[in-house]
Scaffold this active site. Structure first.
Site, mmCIF file in Angstrom:
data_model
loop_
_atom_site.group_PDB
_atom_site.id
_atom_site.type_symbol
_atom_site.label_atom_id
_atom_site.label_comp_id
_atom_site.label_asym_id
_atom_site.label_seq_id
_atom_site.Cartn_x
_atom_site.Cartn_y
_atom_site.Cartn_z
ATOM 1 N N ILE A 94 0.788 -1.214 0.082
ATOM 2 C CA ILE A 94 0.021 -0.017 -0.096
ATOM 3 C C ILE A 94 0.952 1.192 0.046
ATOM 4 C CG2 ILE A 94 -0.139 -0.162 2.358
ATOM 5 C CD1 ILE A 94 -3.045 1.234 2.455
ATOM 6 N N SER A 95 0.587 1.942 -0.952
ATOM 7 C CA SER A 95 1.648 3.361 -1.227
ATOM 8 C C SER A 95 1.799 4.110 -0.081
ATOM 9 C CB SER A 95 1.203 3.907 -2.130
ATOM 10 O OG SER A 95 1.452 3.145 -3.537
#
Length: 246
Positions: A94-95
């Site tokens: 997840i960025s």
């Protein structure tokens, strides 16, 4: 009668799950607010990629409203609201919240827009977009991630998001055309089908370059049918774009 009992059991289970999550959601409010302020300050200091105005209040408010801890395996407030990427399994991440905010800002999403995301992952970027756009269509190639993201988005009542399992290279023509497209994995070029499905005046935001190395976060703007402009914004590191073997 059995069907009614089954439905009742499902409703009770959903209510119990929501009740269990409520205290944790409340505990995360302070951490989420601190994350937003960190991102606001960093955006102002970065300057070159966004200009002196930094991030818009619409994007910052979307970050403030989105429960990032619900989109990671640990569901930990301390982990979720640090401004760092987080592994979500199966070789995916997840960025970093700042990068999510930056890509969202660059896409210039308006309330009446239809947006495509390629690379659903945990569903966090789609949730951010859901606060800003009329409709979000998101594609994930890994079945387990698509299933988990669909459930999370449904549980959190993101009713304007549709998740599709498949190869995002070819886009989702039936869901478009799109006012904006965000690609959350690195590829050496912007896929032509995505450019085709982008409306004139629309923007595609994606990391361009090889996976697991430094890439250029790139904005492609469609200025006329068959005509685009391209500019690099910042150096980033994303996982590689996964294609279907079929």
């Amino acid at each position: 009668m059995k069907a009614l009992l089954h439905l009742f059991a499902m409703v009770v289970a959903a209510w119990e799950a929501a009740a269990q999550d409520a205290p944790q959601d409340d505990q995360c409010v302070r951490e989420r607010a601190a994350m937003v302020e960190t991102i606001r300050a960093y955006a102002r200091s970065a300057g070159s990629s966004l200009g002196q105005q930094g991030l818009s209040e619409r994007v910052l408010e979307a970050l403030a409203q989105t429960k990032r801890h619900r989109f990671i395996p640990e569901r930990s407030c301390a982990i979720a609201y640090a401004d760092t990427p987080i592994p979500i399994g199966l070789g995916q991440t997840i960025s970093q919240p700042y990068i999510v905010a930056l890509m969202t800002e660059l896409a210039e999403v308006a309330p009446d827009h239809v947006v495509l995301e390629v690379g659903t992952g945990s569903g966090y970027q789609a949730a951010i977009l859901a606060h800003l756009a009329r409709k979000v269509c998101t594609i994930e190639i890994i079945p387990q991630l698509a299933e988990t993201a669909t459930k999370t988005l449904r549980d959190l009542a993101y009713d304007n998001v549709s998740v599709r399992l498949g190869d995002g290279y070819n886009g989702w023509a039936e869901c478009g055309p799109f006012d904006a497209i965000i690609v959350t994995a690195a590829l050496g070029h912007a896929p032509p089908p995505l450019i085709e499905q982008l409306k004139v005046g629309g923007r595609l935001v994606m990391p361009v370059g090889a996976g697991y190395t430094t890439q250029q976060l790139t904005v492609v703007e469609k200025i006329a049918p068959g005509k685009t402009t391209t500019r690099g914004v910042a150096l980033v590191r994303f996982v590689p774009f996964t294609r279907s073997q079929n």
